[in-house]
Design an enzyme around this catalytic site. Structure first.
Site, PDB file in Angstrom:
ATOM      1  N   GLU A   1      -0.088 -41.654 -21.270  1.00  0.00           N
ATOM      2  CA  GLU A   1      -0.662 -42.345 -20.106  1.00  0.00           C
ATOM      3  C   GLU A   1       0.447 -42.771 -19.153  1.00  0.00           C
ATOM      4  O   GLU A   1       1.169 -41.920 -18.693  1.00  0.00           O
ATOM      5  CB  GLU A   1      -1.543 -43.527 -20.505  1.00  0.00           C
ATOM      6  CG  GLU A   1      -2.785 -43.707 -19.623  1.00  0.00           C
ATOM      7  CD  GLU A   1      -2.544 -43.934 -18.142  1.00  0.00           C
ATOM      8  OE1 GLU A   1      -2.701 -42.962 -17.380  1.00  0.00           O
ATOM      9  OE2 GLU A   1      -2.260 -45.057 -17.731  1.00  0.00           O
TER      10      GLU A   1
ATOM     11  N   THR B   1       3.133 -38.251 -17.064  1.00  0.00           N
ATOM     12  CA  THR B   1       2.997 -37.466 -18.258  1.00  0.00           C
ATOM     13  C   THR B   1       3.888 -36.265 -18.078  1.00  0.00           C
ATOM     14  O   THR B   1       4.807 -36.303 -17.271  1.00  0.00           O
ATOM     15  CB  THR B   1       1.520 -37.113 -18.506  1.00  0.00           C
ATOM     16  OG1 THR B   1       1.454 -36.262 -19.620  1.00  0.00           O
ATOM     17  CG2 THR B   1       0.878 -36.394 -17.359  1.00  0.00           C
TER      18      THR B   1
ATOM     19  N   GLY C   1       0.882 -36.909 -13.035  1.00  0.00           N
ATOM     20  CA  GLY C   1       0.627 -37.638 -11.794  1.00  0.00           C
ATOM     21  C   GLY C   1      -0.701 -38.361 -11.741  1.00  0.00           C
ATOM     22  O   GLY C   1      -1.208 -38.608 -10.648  1.00  0.00           O
ATOM     23  N   GLY C   2      -1.309 -38.689 -12.908  1.00  0.00           N
ATOM     24  CA  GLY C   2      -2.595 -39.378 -12.875  1.00  0.00           C
ATOM     25  C   GLY C   2      -3.587 -38.555 -12.069  1.00  0.00           C
ATOM     26  O   GLY C   2      -3.609 -37.328 -12.132  1.00  0.00           O
TER      27      GLY C   2
ATOM     28  N   SER D   1      -9.939 -37.864 -17.956  1.00  0.00           N
ATOM     29  CA  SER D   1      -8.565 -37.532 -17.569  1.00  0.00           C
ATOM     30  C   SER D   1      -8.571 -36.751 -16.269  1.00  0.00           C
ATOM     31  O   SER D   1      -9.616 -36.263 -15.818  1.00  0.00           O
ATOM     32  CB  SER D   1      -7.931 -36.683 -18.674  1.00  0.00           C
ATOM     33  OG  SER D   1      -6.711 -36.129 -18.232  1.00  0.00           O
TER      34      SER D   1
END
Ligand code: GLU
Length: 606
Positions: free
Chosen positions: A431, A411, A498-499, A477
């Site tokens: 995502e 992202t 970075g998730g 999230s």
């Protein structure tokens, strides 16, 4: 305790930018020419913008220069990122916006998270009693959530901005129509996704012209996106939530426009125009943690960012991180997130559906019960079990560990500030890199696959999972846009993609800057490690070159090299002398771009 404001912004940092910053221009007379060389550091007055992209940062800085505030600049920068960084963000996605208002001294947040359609239930990703393979769910209509980004832009501007979306979106519209220069990151992100992009004629014709990604150095325009922005400017976001763009989104999700010759199994979703019409952003009270006399504000659930960063900081308050050896610091850092992730995975989900013990997760008392599990000489054994924050028991080890499920990792984060002292930290996403891979035909933007952030099935059988899909539910999230205040005034703001590693990256940057004597640019540049309650922590290759890894291994810390670099942070800091320092990545993701309205560098900065 070291002062938080006495450090210069640093020699290492200065070296990277010697050619660009010895400039002094009067506000308002600075050239509007945006294409300054991409530089990851800028320092000066009247406001700052830091993002991953030079065109986007330049657009945001121009908004500031022409009198806009940090919110106007953030939305303008985000809209430009939708053009130049479209595989991370855009009107087909969502995000979280954190805003410090200088006049009131208050931090507010907007939750613009993508949301599951009304018809979704906890079996959204279950077929014949089993979870759909993740690699199929990511390229499907099923994974597409109702986009929240257009509403976030409109609502943020209405609440806190000074200019309307119709004006703020115009520079990005021009950029989409006139084009920008393709860089290696843009090229490579298409190449990484070439197989699935090729499966959708709408995506293929835009991003694989002639069957290959556009060549680095050539100009790339997206007239369809320009027209979409033009429509949003003219008609407002109702063109999307209640109008023809929305009708196209719903049709695309329900009937993914896949090439009949493709072998991909692309499942349709059930997102309707009614779902789009019902979408709303939610203004939420930020998370708040005190850390060594500073006030740290972040994003509450459904993001786990603020709560998990906050819990880890509270755990770390049990030691003086500034006094530890580097190996011990890294050990404590990794142990704090090992524990905090166990709690995150067990307790955090959409608060409209799950009773999230937010206050308790952020209580110092709870953190102290977790900190006492940290053995200074020995790494914990993951997955460590969560504890019950409503019933904190010192050193209770718990029973069943909760591993961290995989999250897509791409992202974009941007940070802005203005001459009045307002600050924005805004993380937005579609995502994973390339989202669902599906460009809405004729509209020029990719749809997200954010619903794949839900657990497809409970992560620990028999233990309630707060992050199962549900009707109108928002997936958990990790985005962690963060603003740190000192005596009620901004000290710094930071965030990263970075998730799930967003949380560890933000924490590592905070600790580097606040405790470890690094400047913000140095803290952003430092090699990253991400321990998320797994046997081995993910590390960047460069981390393994640190001499401290031997001592960490001796304590039982394990490492696995991340498939790519971890995160792509940006931040701004208010320096003690009143200047803004904007900082971005000096190497990762093709280098970020930092600018200030009035660059001023002093000889002692060197
Ligand atoms: N889906 C992720 C999240 O919401 C964002 C993707 C990323 O940050 O790279 O946490």
């Amino acid at each position: 305790m070291p002062s938080h404001r006495t450090r210069p912004w640093g020699r290492v940092a200065a070296v990277a930018v010697t050619s660009t910053l010895l400039v002094s221009v009067a506000a308002g007379t600075a050239s509007a020419a945006p294409a300054t060389p991409k530089s990851p550091i800028a320092v000066g007055y009247l406001g700052a913008v830091s993002s991953i992209d030079a065109d986007a940062t330049a657009i945001g800085t121009k908004v500031l220069r022409e009198g806009g505030n940090a919110v106007d600049a953030a939305v303008a920068t985000a809209a430009a990122l939708g053009v130049t960084d479209p595989f991370s963000a855009g009107v087909g996605g969502g995000g979280f916006f954190v805003y410090y208002d200088a006049r009131s001294g208050k931090v507010s947040t907007l939750d613009g998270r993508e949301t599951a359609p009304k018809t979704a239930n906890e079996n959204l990703f279950v077929e014949n009693g089993a979870a759909i393979p993740f690699d199929q769910a990511v390229t499907s209509g099923l994974g597409v959530g109702i986009p929240g980004t257009p509403a976030t832009w409109q609502d943020a501007l209405r609440k806190w901005g000074t200019q309307p979306l119709s004006k703020i979106i115009k520079p990005a519209e021009k950029l989409a129509k006139n084009g920008f220069t393709v860089d290696k990151t843009f090229h490579d992100q298409i190449a990484n996704n070439a197989v699935r992009f090729a499966a959708f004629p709408s995506t293929r014709s835009l991003y694989l012209p002639g069957g290959a990604p556009p060549v680095v150095g050539t100009k790339f325009a997206n007239p369809d996106l320009g027209a979409t922005y033009d429509k949003l400017a003219a008609e407002g976001t109702s063109a999307l939530y209640r109008g023809p763009i929305g009708a196209d989104i719903a049709r695309t999700v329900q009937h993914p426009p896949v090439d009949p010759a493709s072998t991909l199994n692309v499942r349709p979703g059930n997102l309707t125009t009614g779902d789009l019409a019902a979408y709303k952003t939610i203004e939420r009270t930020p998370t708040h943690t005190q850390y060594r006399g500073l006030d740290v504000y972040g994003m509450p659930a459904p993001s786990s960012g603020g709560l998990t960063v906050g819990e880890a900081l509270n755990i770390l308050e049990n030691v003086d991180v500034s006094k530890l050896s580097k190996a011990d610091y890294l050990h404590y850092f990794m142990e704090s997130t090992r524990l905090a992730f166990a709690d995150r995975n067990r307790w955090i989900g959409d608060p409209a559906f799950v009773d999230v013990p937010a206050k308790e997760l952020l209580s110092q008392r709870f953190a102290d019960t977790r900190a006492c599990l940290i053995n200074p000489a020995k790494a914990g054994t993951s997955p460590v079990a969560p504890a019950d924050p409503r019933n904190p028991v010192p050193c209770a080890a718990g029973t069943t560990g909760a591993p961290t499920p995989y999250e897509g990792e791409n992202t974009t984060h941007l940070t802005t500030s203005d001459r009045w002292g307002n600050v924005v930290a805004y993380t937005l996403t579609i995502e994973q890199e390339g989202g669902s891979g599906i460009v809405v035909p004729g509209r020029g933007f990719l749809l997200n696959n954010e619903l794949t952030d839900f657990s497809f099935t409970p992560v620990t059988p028999g233990v309630p999972d707060p992050n199962l899909p549900g009707s109108g539910k928002r997936p958990r999230s990790s985005m962690a846009p963060t603003i740190v205040l000192e005596h009620g005034k901004p000290l710094l703001a930071v965030g990263s993609p970075g998730g799930a590693s967003i949380i560890t990256t933000v924490l590592q940057v905070l600790l580097g800057r606040l405790d470890r004597g690094l400047t913000l640019p140095q803290a952003i540049a430092a090699p990253r490690v991400s321990q998320r309650n797994s046997a081995a922590a993910q590390v960047e290759q460069e981390f393994l070159n640190l001499p401290e890894t031997a001592a960490l291994r001796a304590k039982g810390q394990g490492f696995s090299t991340a498939p790519a670099e971890i995160g792509a942070a940006t931040g701004v800091e208010k320096l003690r002398d009143g200047r803004w320092l904007a900082a971005a990545e000096p190497v990762r993701r093709g280098i970020g771009s930092a600018q200030v309205v009035l660059p001023v560098r002093f000889p002692w900065d060197e």
